[in-house]
Design a protein around this motif. Structure first.
Motif, PDB file in Angstrom:
ATOM      1  N   PRO A   4       0.812  -1.220   0.000  1.00 11.11           N
ATOM      2  CA  PRO A   4       0.000   0.000   0.000  1.00 11.11           C
ATOM      3  C   PRO A   4       0.844   1.268   0.000  1.00 11.11           C
ATOM      4  O   PRO A   4       0.352   2.338  -0.314  1.00 11.11           O
ATOM      5  N   GLU A   5       2.113   1.156   0.337  1.00  8.66           N
ATOM      6  CA  GLU A   5       2.987   2.325   0.378  1.00  8.66           C
ATOM      7  C   GLU A   5       3.845   2.384  -0.884  1.00  8.66           C
ATOM      8  O   GLU A   5       5.054   2.522  -0.830  1.00  8.66           O
ATOM      9  N   LEU A   6       3.216   2.274  -2.028  1.00  9.16           N
ATOM     10  CA  LEU A   6       3.951   2.364  -3.284  1.00  9.16           C
ATOM     11  C   LEU A   6       4.497   3.777  -3.475  1.00  9.16           C
ATOM     12  O   LEU A   6       3.886   4.748  -3.054  1.00  9.16           O
ATOM     13  N   THR A   7       5.640   3.855  -4.136  1.00 10.76           N
ATOM     14  CA  THR A   7       6.189   5.170  -4.471  1.00 10.76           C
ATOM     15  C   THR A   7       5.433   5.720  -5.674  1.00 10.76           C
ATOM     16  O   THR A   7       4.703   4.994  -6.357  1.00 10.76           O
ATOM     17  N   SER A   8       5.640   6.987  -5.946  1.00  8.56           N
ATOM     18  CA  SER A   8       5.006   7.613  -7.106  1.00  8.56           C
ATOM     19  C   SER A   8       5.410   6.901  -8.395  1.00  8.56           C
ATOM     20  O   SER A   8       4.584   6.660  -9.274  1.00  8.56           O
ATOM     21  N   VAL A   9       6.681   6.535  -8.510  1.00  9.74           N
ATOM     22  CA  VAL A   9       7.169   5.829  -9.705  1.00  9.74           C
ATOM     23  C   VAL A   9       6.472   4.473  -9.829  1.00  9.74           C
ATOM     24  O   VAL A   9       6.046   4.078 -10.926  1.00  9.74           O
ATOM     25  N   GLU A  10       6.337   3.752  -8.714  1.00 12.12           N
ATOM     26  CA  GLU A  10       5.670   2.447  -8.744  1.00 12.12           C
ATOM     27  C   GLU A  10       4.187   2.594  -9.075  1.00 12.12           C
ATOM     28  O   GLU A  10       3.630   1.791  -9.839  1.00 12.12           O
ATOM     29  N   ARG A  11       3.544   3.605  -8.518  1.00 12.98           N
ATOM     30  CA  ARG A  11       2.122   3.824  -8.841  1.00 12.98           C
ATOM     31  C   ARG A  11       1.951   4.190 -10.316  1.00 12.98           C
ATOM     32  O   ARG A  11       1.030   3.713 -10.978  1.00 12.98           O
ATOM     33  N   THR A  12       2.847   5.012 -10.832  1.00 10.25           N
ATOM     34  CA  THR A  12       2.780   5.382 -12.247  1.00 10.25           C
ATOM     35  C   THR A  12       2.882   4.136 -13.116  1.00 10.25           C
ATOM     36  O   THR A  12       2.092   3.952 -14.059  1.00 10.25           O
ATOM     37  N   ALA A  13       3.828   3.260 -12.800  1.00 13.25           N
ATOM     38  CA  ALA A  13       3.987   2.013 -13.566  1.00 13.25           C
ATOM     39  C   ALA A  13       2.743   1.137 -13.440  1.00 13.25           C
ATOM     40  O   ALA A  13       2.303   0.526 -14.419  1.00 13.25           O
ATOM     41  N   LEU A  14       2.159   1.084 -12.243  1.00 19.12           N
ATOM     42  CA  LEU A  14       0.939   0.299 -12.031  1.00 19.12           C
ATOM     43  C   LEU A  14      -0.200   0.843 -12.882  1.00 19.12           C
ATOM     44  O   LEU A  14      -0.885   0.081 -13.576  1.00 19.12           O
ATOM     45  N   TYR A  15      -0.413   2.156 -12.875  1.00 23.30           N
ATOM     46  CA  TYR A  15      -1.507   2.759 -13.642  1.00 23.30           C
ATOM     47  C   TYR A  15      -1.304   2.534 -15.141  1.00 23.30           C
ATOM     48  O   TYR A  15      -2.252   2.257 -15.871  1.00 23.30           O
ATOM     49  N   LYS A  16      -0.057   2.665 -15.592  1.00 20.28           N
ATOM     50  CA  LYS A  16       0.225   2.428 -17.010  1.00 20.28           C
ATOM     51  C   LYS A  16      -0.041   0.966 -17.370  1.00 20.28           C
ATOM     52  O   LYS A  16      -0.578   0.672 -18.438  1.00 20.28           O
ATOM     53  N   SER A  17       0.346   0.078 -16.487  1.00 21.28           N
ATOM     54  CA  SER A  17       0.128  -1.344 -16.743  1.00 21.28           C
ATOM     55  C   SER A  17      -1.353  -1.670 -16.799  1.00 21.28           C
ATOM     56  O   SER A  17      -1.820  -2.352 -17.710  1.00 21.28           O
ATOM     57  N   LEU A  18      -2.112  -1.167 -15.831  1.00 19.00           N
ATOM     58  CA  LEU A  18      -3.550  -1.429 -15.799  1.00 19.00           C
ATOM     59  C   LEU A  18      -4.278  -0.715 -16.940  1.00 19.00           C
ATOM     60  O   LEU A  18      -5.377  -1.117 -17.322  1.00 19.00           O
ATOM     61  N   GLY A  19      -3.677   0.325 -17.494  1.00 17.74           N
ATOM     62  CA  GLY A  19      -4.263   1.035 -18.614  1.00 17.74           C
ATOM     63  C   GLY A  19      -3.920   0.432 -19.966  1.00 17.74           C
ATOM     64  O   GLY A  19      -4.473   0.830 -20.988  1.00 17.74           O
ATOM     65  N   ASN A  20      -3.013  -0.557 -19.977  1.00 15.74           N
ATOM     66  CA  ASN A  20      -2.649  -1.226 -21.224  1.00 15.74           C
ATOM     67  C   ASN A  20      -3.784  -2.165 -21.633  1.00 15.74           C
ATOM     68  O   ASN A  20      -4.161  -3.053 -20.863  1.00 15.74           O
ATOM     69  N   PRO A  21      -4.354  -1.993 -22.829  1.00 15.73           N
ATOM     70  CA  PRO A  21      -5.529  -2.791 -23.221  1.00 15.73           C
ATOM     71  C   PRO A  21      -5.309  -4.302 -23.172  1.00 15.73           C
ATOM     72  O   PRO A  21      -6.173  -5.032 -22.691  1.00 15.73           O
ATOM     73  N   LEU A  22      -4.153  -4.776 -23.634  1.00 15.19           N
ATOM     74  CA  LEU A  22      -3.917  -6.223 -23.627  1.00 15.19           C
ATOM     75  C   LEU A  22      -3.751  -6.738 -22.198  1.00 15.19           C
ATOM     76  O   LEU A  22      -4.273  -7.800 -21.849  1.00 15.19           O
ATOM     77  N   ARG A  23      -3.066  -6.004 -21.358  1.00 16.86           N
ATOM     78  CA  ARG A  23      -2.899  -6.451 -19.964  1.00 16.86           C
ATOM     79  C   ARG A  23      -4.246  -6.482 -19.250  1.00 16.86           C
ATOM     80  O   ARG A  23      -4.503  -7.381 -18.452  1.00 16.86           O
ATOM     81  N   ARG A  24      -5.102  -5.521 -19.548  1.00 14.38           N
ATOM     82  CA  ARG A  24      -6.456  -5.534 -18.949  1.00 14.38           C
ATOM     83  C   ARG A  24      -7.215  -6.780 -19.403  1.00 14.38           C
ATOM     84  O   ARG A  24      -7.895  -7.424 -18.610  1.00 14.38           O
ATOM     85  N   ARG A  25      -7.102  -7.113 -20.695  1.00 17.48           N
ATOM     86  CA  ARG A  25      -7.792  -8.302 -21.215  1.00 17.48           C
ATOM     87  C   ARG A  25      -7.225  -9.579 -20.593  1.00 17.48           C
ATOM     88  O   ARG A  25      -7.977 -10.509 -20.299  1.00 17.48           O
ATOM     89  N   ILE A  26      -5.909  -9.621 -20.382  1.00 21.41           N
ATOM     90  CA  ILE A  26      -5.294 -10.789 -19.730  1.00 21.41           C
ATOM     91  C   ILE A  26      -5.827 -10.920 -18.306  1.00 21.41           C
ATOM     92  O   ILE A  26      -6.222 -12.011 -17.875  1.00 21.41           O
ATOM     93  N   LEU A  27      -5.843  -9.819 -17.563  1.00 23.87           N
ATOM     94  CA  LEU A  27      -6.343  -9.853 -16.186  1.00 23.87           C
ATOM     95  C   LEU A  27      -7.824 -10.251 -16.147  1.00 23.87           C
ATOM     96  O   LEU A  27      -8.234 -11.026 -15.279  1.00 23.87           O
ATOM     97  N   GLU A  28      -8.608  -9.748 -17.082  1.00 26.23           N
ATOM     98  CA  GLU A  28     -10.031 -10.114 -17.141  1.00 26.23           C
ATOM     99  C   GLU A  28     -10.190 -11.601 -17.428  1.00 26.23           C
ATOM    100  O   GLU A  28     -11.020 -12.275 -16.813  1.00 26.23           O
TER     101      GLU A  28
END
Length: 194
Positions: A4-28
């Motif tokens: 829960p204590e992610l850094t700004s850089v880690e959160r940015t990478a997380l948001y970009k990853s979750l915003g990637n259409p193929l990664r979202r489809r894989i997770l779904e």
């Protein structure tokens, strides 16, 4: 579960990853089916196994999925999702890059949520059906709203199951919670009574 204590850089990478259409489809897909390997995902999602394998590794680096050791062997690796919970921090505390990534992800989520809202209305079959739509308004202080949200989370924990522990007849259900204070309107002049 991500720290829960992610850094700004880690959160940015997380948001970009979750915003990637193929990664979202894989997770779904993993969320619906429980597990898959890169070959299964490539076939189901219309991608190459090299592409799905790359994105699976990136999702694993962010601890959103994990390898299933008992099913994996040699070059064949099977994957499953991990429990995930994240609360986006106050936008005023974000860097410009983090905010842009979070905003992009939020806009994608709004599209998904709008479609779920439409489906809930279309599939509504009365108060005993699977699809439910509730809308309420109330007066609350900020402390009361925060207490309500804590109780909402506790209620959700009490009535939900993991995929592995779900009772027969259970289905995945998408739930959304929004709370937005109405604009405060200042009265003009003295109340007239009546």
């Amino acid at each position: 579960m991500p720290d829960p204590e992610l850094t700004s850089v880690e959160r940015t990478a997380l948001y970009k990853s979750l915003g990637n259409p193929l990664r979202r489809r894989i997770l779904e897909y993993l969320g619906r089916h429980g597990e898959a390997n890169s070959t299964v995902l490539a076939k189901e999602l219309g991608e190459s196994s090299g592409t799905t394998s790359y994105h699976l590794r990136k999702l694993a680096e962010q601890r959103l999925i994990e390898e299933i050791p008992e099913k994996s062997g040699g070059r064949e690796r099977w994957w499953r999702t991990l429990p995930f919970s994240h609360t986006t921090p106050d936008p005023a505390t974000m860097t410009a890059e983090e905010y842009a990534a979070a905003e992009h992800l939020a806009l994608l989520k709004i599209d998904v949520d709008t479609e779920l809202f439409r489906r809930a209305h279309q599939e509504y079959r009365g108060p005993e059906g699977w699809a439910q739509v509730q809308r309420h308004g109330a007066w609350m202080s900020k402390d009361e709203l925060r207490a309500f949200l804590r109780e909402y989370h506790a209620l959700l924990d009490r009535h939900s199951h993991s995929r592995e522990d779900a009772p027969e007849g259970a289905r995945p259900v998408s739930l959304r919670f929004y709370a937005v204070p109405d604009a405060v309107e200042e009265p003009e002049g003295e109340p007239t009574g009546g």
